[in-house]
Design a protein around this motif. Structure first.
Motif, PDB file in Angstrom:
ATOM      1  N   HIS A 135      13.962  -7.628  -9.783  1.00  0.00           N
ATOM      2  CA  HIS A 135      13.993  -6.417 -10.610  1.00  0.00           C
ATOM      3  C   HIS A 135      12.572  -5.951 -10.935  1.00  0.00           C
ATOM      4  O   HIS A 135      12.315  -4.763 -11.065  1.00  0.00           O
ATOM      5  CB  HIS A 135      14.758  -6.661 -11.910  1.00  0.00           C
ATOM      6  N   LYS A 136      11.676  -6.915 -11.083  1.00  0.00           N
ATOM      7  CA  LYS A 136      10.293  -6.555 -11.382  1.00  0.00           C
ATOM      8  C   LYS A 136       9.703  -5.790 -10.192  1.00  0.00           C
ATOM      9  O   LYS A 136       9.065  -4.744 -10.367  1.00  0.00           O
ATOM     10  CB  LYS A 136       9.489  -7.818 -11.679  1.00  0.00           C
ATOM     11  N   ASP A 137       9.956  -6.290  -8.992  1.00  0.00           N
ATOM     12  CA  ASP A 137       9.483  -5.602  -7.782  1.00  0.00           C
ATOM     13  C   ASP A 137      10.081  -4.202  -7.689  1.00  0.00           C
ATOM     14  O   ASP A 137       9.387  -3.234  -7.378  1.00  0.00           O
ATOM     15  CB  ASP A 137       9.897  -6.370  -6.514  1.00  0.00           C
ATOM     16  N   ALA A 138      11.399  -4.119  -7.954  1.00  0.00           N
ATOM     17  CA  ALA A 138      12.074  -2.813  -7.864  1.00  0.00           C
ATOM     18  C   ALA A 138      11.461  -1.839  -8.874  1.00  0.00           C
ATOM     19  O   ALA A 138      11.192  -0.676  -8.550  1.00  0.00           O
ATOM     20  CB  ALA A 138      13.566  -2.975  -8.118  1.00  0.00           C
ATOM     21  N   THR A 139      11.216  -2.330 -10.093  1.00  0.00           N
ATOM     22  CA  THR A 139      10.647  -1.468 -11.142  1.00  0.00           C
ATOM     23  C   THR A 139       9.288  -0.934 -10.695  1.00  0.00           C
ATOM     24  O   THR A 139       9.011   0.269 -10.782  1.00  0.00           O
ATOM     25  CB  THR A 139      10.515  -2.243 -12.469  1.00  0.00           C
ATOM     26  N   LYS A 140       8.446  -1.852 -10.203  1.00  0.00           N
ATOM     27  CA  LYS A 140       7.112  -1.460  -9.726  1.00  0.00           C
ATOM     28  C   LYS A 140       7.219  -0.381  -8.650  1.00  0.00           C
ATOM     29  O   LYS A 140       6.539   0.643  -8.714  1.00  0.00           O
ATOM     30  CB  LYS A 140       6.447  -2.677  -9.072  1.00  0.00           C
ATOM     31  N   THR A 141       8.080  -0.641  -7.668  1.00  0.00           N
ATOM     32  CA  THR A 141       8.186   0.285  -6.533  1.00  0.00           C
ATOM     33  C   THR A 141       8.715   1.637  -7.000  1.00  0.00           C
ATOM     34  O   THR A 141       8.204   2.681  -6.578  1.00  0.00           O
ATOM     35  CB  THR A 141       9.123  -0.295  -5.448  1.00  0.00           C
ATOM     36  N   ILE A 142       9.715   1.614  -7.864  1.00  0.00           N
ATOM     37  CA  ILE A 142      10.295   2.889  -8.318  1.00  0.00           C
ATOM     38  C   ILE A 142       9.253   3.678  -9.129  1.00  0.00           C
ATOM     39  O   ILE A 142       9.129   4.895  -8.971  1.00  0.00           O
ATOM     40  CB  ILE A 142      11.604   2.655  -9.108  1.00  0.00           C
ATOM     41  N   ILE A 143       8.488   2.986  -9.937  1.00  0.00           N
ATOM     42  CA  ILE A 143       7.444   3.682 -10.714  1.00  0.00           C
ATOM     43  C   ILE A 143       6.426   4.331  -9.770  1.00  0.00           C
ATOM     44  O   ILE A 143       5.974   5.447 -10.001  1.00  0.00           O
ATOM     45  CB  ILE A 143       6.774   2.719 -11.729  1.00  0.00           C
ATOM     46  N   LYS A 144       6.118   3.636  -8.687  1.00  0.00           N
ATOM     47  CA  LYS A 144       5.134   4.154  -7.705  1.00  0.00           C
ATOM     48  C   LYS A 144       5.597   5.424  -6.985  1.00  0.00           C
ATOM     49  O   LYS A 144       4.782   6.153  -6.436  1.00  0.00           O
ATOM     50  CB  LYS A 144       4.884   3.090  -6.637  1.00  0.00           C
ATOM     51  N   GLN A 145       6.914   5.680  -6.959  1.00  0.00           N
ATOM     52  CA  GLN A 145       7.427   6.819  -6.188  1.00  0.00           C
ATOM     53  C   GLN A 145       6.980   8.167  -6.759  1.00  0.00           C
ATOM     54  O   GLN A 145       7.093   9.180  -6.082  1.00  0.00           O
ATOM     55  CB  GLN A 145       8.976   6.833  -6.156  1.00  0.00           C
ATOM     56  N   GLY A 146       6.534   8.175  -8.000  1.00  0.00           N
ATOM     57  CA  GLY A 146       6.128   9.440  -8.612  1.00  0.00           C
ATOM     58  C   GLY A 146       7.284  10.418  -8.768  1.00  0.00           C
ATOM     59  O   GLY A 146       7.151  11.608  -8.496  1.00  0.00           O
ATOM     60  N   LEU A 147       8.437   9.912  -9.198  1.00  0.00           N
ATOM     61  CA  LEU A 147       9.606  10.779  -9.390  1.00  0.00           C
ATOM     62  C   LEU A 147       9.383  11.707 -10.576  1.00  0.00           C
ATOM     63  O   LEU A 147       8.523  11.464 -11.418  1.00  0.00           O
ATOM     64  CB  LEU A 147      10.865   9.933  -9.591  1.00  0.00           C
ATOM     65  N   ARG A 148      10.214  12.746 -10.633  1.00  0.00           N
ATOM     66  CA  ARG A 148      10.105  13.705 -11.729  1.00  0.00           C
ATOM     67  C   ARG A 148      10.583  13.076 -13.042  1.00  0.00           C
ATOM     68  O   ARG A 148      10.032  13.299 -14.105  1.00  0.00           O
ATOM     69  CB  ARG A 148      10.975  14.920 -11.381  1.00  0.00           C
ATOM     70  N   ALA A 149      11.634  12.258 -12.960  1.00  0.00           N
ATOM     71  CA  ALA A 149      12.178  11.600 -14.165  1.00  0.00           C
ATOM     72  C   ALA A 149      11.205  10.530 -14.666  1.00  0.00           C
ATOM     73  O   ALA A 149      10.489   9.920 -13.870  1.00  0.00           O
ATOM     74  CB  ALA A 149      13.521  10.961 -13.830  1.00  0.00           C
ATOM     75  N   ASP A 150      11.212  10.312 -15.992  1.00  0.00           N
ATOM     76  CA  ASP A 150      10.459   9.171 -16.537  1.00  0.00           C
ATOM     77  C   ASP A 150      11.180   7.900 -16.132  1.00  0.00           C
ATOM     78  O   ASP A 150      12.421   7.841 -16.191  1.00  0.00           O
ATOM     79  CB  ASP A 150      10.474   9.198 -18.078  1.00  0.00           C
ATOM     80  N   ILE A 151      10.433   6.870 -15.777  1.00  0.00           N
ATOM     81  CA  ILE A 151      11.054   5.571 -15.509  1.00  0.00           C
ATOM     82  C   ILE A 151      10.852   4.720 -16.763  1.00  0.00           C
ATOM     83  O   ILE A 151       9.717   4.471 -17.187  1.00  0.00           O
ATOM     84  CB  ILE A 151      10.422   4.869 -14.280  1.00  0.00           C
ATOM     85  N   VAL A 152      11.954   4.334 -17.383  1.00  0.00           N
ATOM     86  CA  VAL A 152      11.897   3.595 -18.642  1.00  0.00           C
ATOM     87  C   VAL A 152      12.141   2.110 -18.355  1.00  0.00           C
ATOM     88  O   VAL A 152      13.192   1.729 -17.848  1.00  0.00           O
ATOM     89  CB  VAL A 152      12.947   4.123 -19.645  1.00  0.00           C
ATOM     90  N   SER A 153      11.153   1.316 -18.694  1.00  0.00           N
ATOM     91  CA  SER A 153      11.198  -0.116 -18.384  1.00  0.00           C
ATOM     92  C   SER A 153      11.741  -0.865 -19.613  1.00  0.00           C
ATOM     93  O   SER A 153      11.105  -0.910 -20.660  1.00  0.00           O
ATOM     94  CB  SER A 153       9.770  -0.534 -18.036  1.00  0.00           C
ATOM     95  N   HIS A 154      12.936  -1.439 -19.469  1.00  0.00           N
ATOM     96  CA  HIS A 154      13.707  -1.953 -20.610  1.00  0.00           C
ATOM     97  C   HIS A 154      13.525  -3.451 -20.782  1.00  0.00           C
ATOM     98  O   HIS A 154      13.514  -4.188 -19.800  1.00  0.00           O
ATOM     99  CB  HIS A 154      15.188  -1.632 -20.341  1.00  0.00           C
ATOM    100  N   GLY A 155      13.365  -3.892 -22.019  1.00  0.00           N
ATOM    101  CA  GLY A 155      13.250  -5.334 -22.271  1.00  0.00           C
ATOM    102  C   GLY A 155      13.544  -5.650 -23.725  1.00  0.00           C
ATOM    103  O   GLY A 155      13.910  -4.766 -24.499  1.00  0.00           O
ATOM    104  N   ARG A 156      13.389  -6.924 -24.074  1.00  0.00           N
ATOM    105  CA  ARG A 156      13.612  -7.328 -25.458  1.00  0.00           C
ATOM    106  C   ARG A 156      12.418  -6.900 -26.317  1.00  0.00           C
ATOM    107  O   ARG A 156      11.349  -6.593 -25.791  1.00  0.00           O
ATOM    108  CB  ARG A 156      13.785  -8.851 -25.532  1.00  0.00           C
ATOM    109  N   ALA A 157      12.604  -6.947 -27.626  1.00  0.00           N
ATOM    110  CA  ALA A 157      11.513  -6.579 -28.530  1.00  0.00           C
ATOM    111  C   ALA A 157      10.556  -7.766 -28.653  1.00  0.00           C
ATOM    112  O   ALA A 157      10.486  -8.440 -29.684  1.00  0.00           O
ATOM    113  CB  ALA A 157      12.064  -6.169 -29.889  1.00  0.00           C
ATOM    114  N   LEU A 158       9.849  -8.015 -27.575  1.00  0.00           N
ATOM    115  CA  LEU A 158       8.900  -9.127 -27.537  1.00  0.00           C
ATOM    116  C   LEU A 158       7.660  -8.641 -26.790  1.00  0.00           C
ATOM    117  O   LEU A 158       7.795  -7.941 -25.776  1.00  0.00           O
ATOM    118  CB  LEU A 158       9.485 -10.310 -26.755  1.00  0.00           C
TER     119      LEU A 158
END
Ligand code: HCA
Ligand code: CU
Length: 392
Positions: A69-92
């Motif tokens: 999932h970390k790899d997928a997140t990185k790659t999707i962020i790199k695509q420069g899509l119009r939508a914001d990519i929101v990276s979800h996690g715990r409050a830590l």
């Protein structure tokens, strides 16, 4: 004749200047929490591209659940899509670090704030929770991130504590707050009151994230909008933990047609988006699923067929082509004379009243239920209507 929906529209009482309500799609985060769903990275990237092309405002994914999932997140962020990519996690802060390592610009952090989450899940006090929330937000802001904070199980939290958390994180600079009904326990008026309580005290933009355990998710999402939320969380086909959250198709169509909220969604992709998920998960949406189901535009009873062949608006709120679905009619026991006559015309048999009646009776006597499904496209519709006019 007025638009067939004219009077319904009057009851629906649109705002004269409807607000823009955004959509965050969480198919890649909440959706993957649905039993049996696990996408490959290639599929995750494909889904992100399609969601972006469809026109959602934000796409959520969690890089903390696995290295993949970390790899997928990185790659999707790199695509420069119009939508914001929101990276979800715990409050830590360690989860924020993972998002930072993915080069995220937007993060989301969640923390259970109801008594049952604090006492039994997290085993922390309210003071500790408050501190953790503020620390997480401050940490994200120090690192130049935009942050949404989710007060998980907020609808079941002590309202005073809920407000104190919302106030504290707002002071710490949080960019959005997600108000969730994590176990789907609210009814629409309850959801309205829950959101209104926060809205009347806090200015921070609000998201709504509602679960469908009792079937109220879609209604609750819109109730939350009436109380001041400006972003709804969806997934394709509504997949998610247990019974999931509102489906993208239903939210997007409701926003466009029932709320007239300005957007540039490509609604005609909706059926394909649903097929894509079916292909990637083998979860087949039930046939009567609104908008995208195979029965959503299927007409069966004789009186319905007779009306549909004259004007499909008699039994459809919006035409199927708008959402990429198809209209079909069912011939069988219930078809009736008009349906039978139409079937004969398709087969090149000259139809008259008497033979059409006989064919209808024959279909009934077969006692085989539904015998045949046939697509009824607009072109055919027009032909039927014209033929009818000509024969008058
Ligand atoms: C979860 C809980 C969550 C979070 C919603 C949100 C919920 O599975 O992490 O971040 O807006 O339903 O409360 O999905
Ligand atoms: Cu959820």
């Amino acid at each position: 004749m007025k638009d067939p929906n004219h009077y319904a529209d009057l009851y629906n009482a649109y705002d004269e200047t409807p607000r823009k309500i955004s959509v965050l799609d969480s198919t890649l985060r909440e959706g993957e929490q649905h039993p049996g769903v696990s996408f490959t990275n290639k599929q995750r990237i494909q889904i992100a591209w399609m969601l972006d092309y469809f026109g959602v405002d934000q796409i959520e994914i969690s890089p903390v659940v696995s290295p993949d999932h970390k790899d997928a997140t990185k790659t999707i962020i790199k695509q420069g899509l119009r939508a914001d990519i929101v990276s979800h996690g715990r409050a830590l802060t360690e989860d924020i670090d993972i998002s930072l390592a993915c080069d995220a610009k937007w993060v989301a952090a969640y923390l259970g704030i109801s008594d049952v989450h604090l006492k039994d899940k997290l085993r922390i006090t309210k003071e500790q929770a408050l501190e953790r929330a503020v620390n997480t937000v401050s940490y994200a802001k120090e690192h130049g991130l935009k942050i949404r904070f989710t007060v998980e199980d907020g609808s079941r939290a002590d309202p005073e504590f809920l407000i104190s958390v919302c106030k504290a994180i707002s002071e710490a600079g949080v960019d959005r707050i997600s108000l969730p009904d994590t176990v789907g326990i609210m009814r629409p008026v309850g959801m309205y009151n829950f959101v209104k309580n926060v809205r009347s005290i806090i200015d921070t933009p609000l998201d709504v994230h509602v679960h469908n355990d009792i079937g109220f998710a879609l209604a609750n999402a819109f109730s939350a909008c009436e109380a001041g939320v400006d972003q709804i969380h969806t997934t394709i086909d509504g997949i998610g933990e247990r019974t999931g959250i509102p489906s993208l198709a239903e939210v997007a169509v409701a926003l466009t047609y029932l709320y007239k909220s300005p957007n540039d969604f490509r609604l005609d992709m909706l059926a394909d988006l649903s097929r894509l998920i079916e292909q990637y998960t083998t979860i087949k949406p039930y046939d009567s699923k609104p908008i995208v189901g195979t029965s959503a535009y299927k007409h069966k009873a004789g009186t319905h067929l007779a009306a549909i062949l004259k004007n499909p608006a008699a039994y459809e709120p919006i035409p199927p082509r708008i959402v990429g679905n198809h209209r079909t009619i069912v011939f069988g026991e219930l078809a009736g004379k008009t349906g039978a006559g139409y079937l004969m015309s398709l087969l090149g048999i000259k139809q008259d009243n008497e033979t059409a009646k006989k064919v209808a009776a024959g279909l009934k006597n077969l006692r085989m239920g539904d015998v045949l499904d046939i697509p009824l496209e607009d072109r055919l519709e027009r032909k039927i209507i014209n033929d009818e006019k000509r024969s008058k």
